[in-house]
Design an enzyme around this catalytic site. Structure first.
Site: not given
Ligand code: ACO
Length: 428
Positions: A267, A306, A362
């Site tokens: 987050h 996201h 971010d």
């Molecule tokens: N890098 C690489 N792969 C990713 C990323 C990433 N940043 N984010 C998602 N994926 C992939 C996952 O591995 C998954 O792949 P799969 O389908 O092959 O298993 C797919 O994309 C879907 O990802 P989920 O984790 O299911 O998506 P979710 O909606 O649960 O997660 C989140 C969203 C937590 C923001 C995620 O994208 C992430 O971890 N990003 C990096 C951390 C980040 O930047 N957080 C800030 C969010 S904005 C905020 O809070 C202000």
């Protein structure tokens, strides 16, 4: 003839059920009548992480994640970021309308005159270790404030809620700045009520010997960043504030729960993680290997992806522009080049395209904060400062919503069936 209902056939029994549809939504509780027999508890929905469950009605923030749209109380984020002050945005989120001149003057005045904290707060801040993470300090200290304001427990009195909101808006910057000074071993710089909200915060963080030469471009950039973070509907920390606040606890405790949620790397902690990632990559030639590691599941590209935005986060677009304004003042940060190149490669790569992974708020914000002189572990504190008006607006909306009750999800029990207790001497 079309009707706003959903007909469900339970193939276990052949029974048909009709469930009303409102706002493209059915009420989960309406499924409870779906039963195999009279003793059956009734059907529930299973939705870990609330991927497809609306937990409230809200009139504060609108997001269309597919089209990259974000609006505060109907106003597009682009217009708000360009034209509003942070306190105007805080007012808008909390009261639903842009303030008149008299209203904003009163709001600013009230916040300005509540910036001081009790000197005992300083005593317990001093109890933290020299290397305590400022987010840990912030969440503990804001929670601790509830003990200074026992009147804040009266959450059902609108006038009382207003005064607690003003206290939180006024004191969070002071405490955040004190956390910053603590981790640097600097004496605390007290609030100056002749300065505006942002100017006072910057002065409390950076002033040395009572002196700080403000840079208006950097101050406005910080203000825009705070505006862009001010609310984002039912995200993890806001949901935490709502869930904890639904118990009827005071807003200082509810907001400290929001700060705790924001602390996490998935987050608000992501901006800190982006900088660590850029440091680890180090040079542009190492980007392809890093991207490969991400695609092989070894790493995440922090600042990308996201839960709601499945296109470019509109805040990230605005922040990228702010980054250029800031770097014109401070000189280019070599990490910006790595970030730009990472973004370029990722946006052309099928792994990221197919998963609709774009830069989020971010991705660039940490670089800007660093250029402004904030240490990496302070970035999430700045996020909390920005998000506070949203938490307060959402908390109030929850308290005044007649449909809300204490948050209490259901579970699917997967443990042992009933069994007899075994005394210690008989256990193998
Ligand atoms: N890098 C690489 N792969 C990713 C990323 C990433 N940043 N984010 C998602 N994926 C992939 C996952 O591995 C998954 O792949 P799969 O389908 O092959 O298993 C797919 O994309 C879907 O990802 P989920 O984790 O299911 O998506 P979710 O909606 O649960 O997660 C989140 C969203 C937590 C923001 C995620 O994208 C992430 O971890 N990003 C990096 C951390 C980040 O930047 N957080 C800030 C969010 S904005 C905020 O809070 C202000």
């Amino acid at each position: 003839m079309a009707s706003d209902t959903l007909t469900i056939t339970d193939n276990r029994t052949g029974t048909l059920y009709e469930v009303p549809i409102t706002d493209d939504t059915i009420r989960a509780i309406d499924l409870r009548k779906i039963k195999v027999n009279a003793d059956d508890f009734g059907m529930m929905t299973y939705d870990p992480a609330f991927m497809n469950t609306a937990a409230c009605r809200s009139a504060i923030t609108f997001i269309d994640g597919d089209r990259g749209i974000l609006r505060y109380r109907g106003y597009p984020i682009e217009q708000v970021a360009e034209q509003a002050s942070f306190l105007e945005v805080a007012y808008l989120l909390n009261y639903g309308e842009l303030p008149t001149k008299a209203e904003i003057d009163a709001w600013e005045h009230d916040i300005r005159y509540h910036t001081y904290v009790h000197t005992n707060v300083i005593k317990f801040l001093e109890g933290f270790r020299y290397d305590a993470h400022p987010m840990g300090m912030l969440l503990g200290t804001i929670g601790g404030l509830s003990t200074f304001y026992p009147d804040a427990k009266d959450v059902h009195d609108p006038a009382n809620r207003k005064i607690q909101k003003i206290r939180l808006m006024a004191k969070l910057p002071t405490i955040a700045a004190f956390c910053f000074r603590h981790s640097r071993g600097l004496p605390y710089e007290f609030p100056r009520n002749d300065l505006d909200y942002i100017g006072n915060f910057v002065n409390m963080t950076f002033s040395i010997g009572g002196k700080h030469e403000p840079n208006p471009v950097l101050q406005r950039a910080l203000e825009i960043l705070l505006i862009l973070h001010a609310d984002h509907e039912q995200n993890c920390s806001t949901s935490a504030v709502r869930a904890v606040g639904s118990s009827g606890v005071d807003p200082f405790s509810a907001v400290s729960a929001g700060i705790a949620a924001l602390y996490g790397p998935l987050h608000g902690g992501a901006n800190e993680a982006v900088l660590q990632m850029l440091d680890e990559i180090g040079t542009k030639d190492r980007i392809p290997a890093f991207i490969e590691a991400v695609k092989n599941g070894g790493d995440r590209l922090m600042g990308f992806g996201h839960r709601v935005y499945k296109s470019y986060d509109p805040r990230a677009k605005l922040i990228k522009q702010v980054a250029y304004d800031v770097f014109q003042q401070t000189g280019l940060n070599p990490k910006l080049e790595i970030a730009l190149e990472l973004e370029r490669i990722a946006l052309e790569d099928d792994y990221f395209i197919s998963r609709k992974l774009y830069p989020n708020v971010d991705f660039y914000s940490g670089l800007i904060y660093q250029a402004m002189g904030y240490p990496t572990d302070f970035f999430t504190v700045l996020f909390a400062l920005g998000r506070l008006p949203g938490w307060l607006a959402q908390w109030e909306e929850m308290i005044t919503d007649k449909e809300q009750k204490i948050a209490r999800p259901r579970q699917i029990y997967t443990g042992e069936d009933a069994r007899d207790f075994v005394p210690l001497v008989m256990r193998k």
